[in-house]
Write a protein that holds these residues in place. Sequence first.
Motif, PDB file in Angstrom:
ATOM      1  N   ALA A 172       0.752  -1.127   0.005  1.00 48.73           N
ATOM      2  CA  ALA A 172       0.048  -0.254   0.094  1.00 48.73           C
ATOM      3  C   ALA A 172       0.815   1.446  -0.073  1.00 48.73           C
ATOM      4  O   ALA A 172       1.910   1.190   0.660  1.00 48.73           O
ATOM      5  N   THR A 173       0.565   2.236  -0.805  1.00 46.80           N
ATOM      6  CA  THR A 173       1.168   3.403  -0.898  1.00 46.80           C
ATOM      7  C   THR A 173       0.289   4.725  -0.611  1.00 46.80           C
ATOM      8  O   THR A 173      -0.918   4.676  -1.072  1.00 46.80           O
ATOM      9  N   SER A 174       0.940   5.666   0.033  1.00 43.82           N
ATOM     10  CA  SER A 174       0.016   6.985   0.173  1.00 43.82           C
ATOM     11  C   SER A 174       0.218   7.742  -0.858  1.00 43.82           C
ATOM     12  O   SER A 174      -0.270   9.224  -0.581  1.00 43.82           O
ATOM     13  N   VAL A 175       0.891   7.695  -2.042  1.00 34.95           N
ATOM     14  CA  VAL A 175       0.931   8.552  -2.979  1.00 34.95           C
ATOM     15  C   VAL A 175      -0.003   8.988  -3.572  1.00 34.95           C
ATOM     16  O   VAL A 175      -1.123   7.972  -3.756  1.00 34.95           O
ATOM     17  N   THR A 176      -0.415  10.216  -3.868  1.00 36.00           N
ATOM     18  CA  THR A 176      -1.934  10.826  -4.436  1.00 36.00           C
ATOM     19  C   THR A 176      -1.769  10.634  -6.073  1.00 36.00           C
ATOM     20  O   THR A 176      -0.777  10.718  -6.675  1.00 36.00           O
ATOM     21  N   LEU A 177      -3.018  10.683  -6.421  1.00 36.38           N
ATOM     22  CA  LEU A 177      -3.186  10.914  -7.866  1.00 36.38           C
ATOM     23  C   LEU A 177      -2.600  12.165  -8.473  1.00 36.38           C
ATOM     24  O   LEU A 177      -2.031  12.263  -9.445  1.00 36.38           O
ATOM     25  N   ALA A 178      -2.609  13.033  -7.545  1.00 34.68           N
ATOM     26  CA  ALA A 178      -2.125  14.386  -8.193  1.00 34.68           C
ATOM     27  C   ALA A 178      -0.761  14.234  -8.332  1.00 34.68           C
ATOM     28  O   ALA A 178      -0.186  14.900  -9.425  1.00 34.68           O
ATOM     29  N   VAL A 179       0.029  13.827  -7.343  1.00 34.80           N
ATOM     30  CA  VAL A 179       1.437  13.554  -7.613  1.00 34.80           C
ATOM     31  C   VAL A 179       1.682  12.745  -8.862  1.00 34.80           C
ATOM     32  O   VAL A 179       2.569  13.051  -9.701  1.00 34.80           O
ATOM     33  N   LEU A 180       1.077  11.815  -8.858  1.00 32.57           N
ATOM     34  CA  LEU A 180       1.435  10.888 -10.030  1.00 32.57           C
ATOM     35  C   LEU A 180       1.061  11.365 -11.095  1.00 32.57           C
ATOM     36  O   LEU A 180       1.911  11.229 -12.594  1.00 32.57           O
ATOM     37  N   ASP A 181      -0.162  12.143 -11.447  1.00 29.23           N
ATOM     38  CA  ASP A 181      -0.413  12.727 -12.832  1.00 29.23           C
ATOM     39  C   ASP A 181       0.567  13.624 -13.113  1.00 29.23           C
ATOM     40  O   ASP A 181       0.834  14.074 -14.271  1.00 29.23           O
ATOM     41  N   GLU A 182       1.377  14.346 -12.251  1.00 29.88           N
ATOM     42  CA  GLU A 182       2.307  15.377 -12.302  1.00 29.88           C
ATOM     43  C   GLU A 182       3.691  14.860 -12.576  1.00 29.88           C
ATOM     44  O   GLU A 182       4.269  15.422 -13.454  1.00 29.88           O
ATOM     45  N   TYR A 183       3.955  13.855 -11.753  1.00 29.41           N
ATOM     46  CA  TYR A 183       5.569  13.770 -11.531  1.00 29.41           C
ATOM     47  C   TYR A 183       5.810  12.166 -12.155  1.00 29.41           C
ATOM     48  O   TYR A 183       6.900  11.931 -12.619  1.00 29.41           O
ATOM     49  N   ALA A 184       4.888  11.215 -12.344  1.00 30.50           N
ATOM     50  CA  ALA A 184       5.239   9.799 -12.626  1.00 30.50           C
ATOM     51  C   ALA A 184       4.890   9.833 -14.162  1.00 30.50           C
ATOM     52  O   ALA A 184       4.197  10.547 -14.853  1.00 30.50           O
ATOM     53  N   LYS A 185       5.243   8.617 -14.862  1.00 26.94           N
ATOM     54  CA  LYS A 185       5.134   8.194 -16.149  1.00 26.94           C
ATOM     55  C   LYS A 185       3.897   7.389 -16.406  1.00 26.94           C
ATOM     56  O   LYS A 185       3.905   6.392 -15.443  1.00 26.94           O
ATOM     57  N   VAL A 186       3.102   8.013 -17.168  1.00 22.17           N
ATOM     58  CA  VAL A 186       1.613   6.908 -17.310  1.00 22.17           C
ATOM     59  C   VAL A 186       2.429   5.668 -18.199  1.00 22.17           C
ATOM     60  O   VAL A 186       2.552   5.699 -19.382  1.00 22.17           O
ATOM     61  N   VAL A 187       2.322   4.547 -17.661  1.00 17.04           N
ATOM     62  CA  VAL A 187       2.539   3.024 -18.563  1.00 17.04           C
ATOM     63  C   VAL A 187       1.367   2.696 -19.355  1.00 17.04           C
ATOM     64  O   VAL A 187       1.477   2.488 -20.337  1.00 17.04           O
TER      65      VAL A 187
END
Length: 204
Positions: A172-187
Amino acid sequence: MKIERLSTNKIRIFLTFDDLSERGIQKEDMWREIPKVHELFSEMMDQAYTELGFDPTGPLAVEVFALPAQGMVVIVTRGKYDVPSIGVNLEDELDEEVYEMEVTLEQSDTIMYAFSDFEHLIELAHLIAPLVDEDGKLYYYKDRYILHLESKDLEQGTFNSLIALLAEYGEATSVTLAVLDEYAKVVMPEHAISTIVTHFAPQN
């Protein structure tokens, strides 16, 4: 319990359900005025001060987001004291170790699990494919694959089975969708589970 600084006056605390159960606290207790919750909050503030130097004196706005599988995310924002009126000793006010809290609680349907090994995700996908209709979005963030699912349309039995499998293969992770949408790569922007099942066979 994980604590991170979001800004000078704001921190985020991630509490797992194990963190709560170890202290004899249920999820529903988080918005009740009971000593155990006050003790937990004092512990969080002590840890925030020790780890981050976050000073909790003054009025605090506390937002509690209850996640269905991971636990709770607590956002603490420090406000500012109003200028004291003539004759009021501000030091006396600061000496009182009483947190001024305004607490709001929100429920979330978001399920977010992280996987360090893509093979684990492949195995999981084949197991949970029959359980999920809306089969998620996959990100890559900080050397881990993060699977985002929604639980709003799941029956309780299906939900429990899904969480059990997710917990077995991922974390389980606490990272938010807002962080992922801004900084993560969408696979995989959609249909992540069915896409994995279609293109990857489990090793076993």
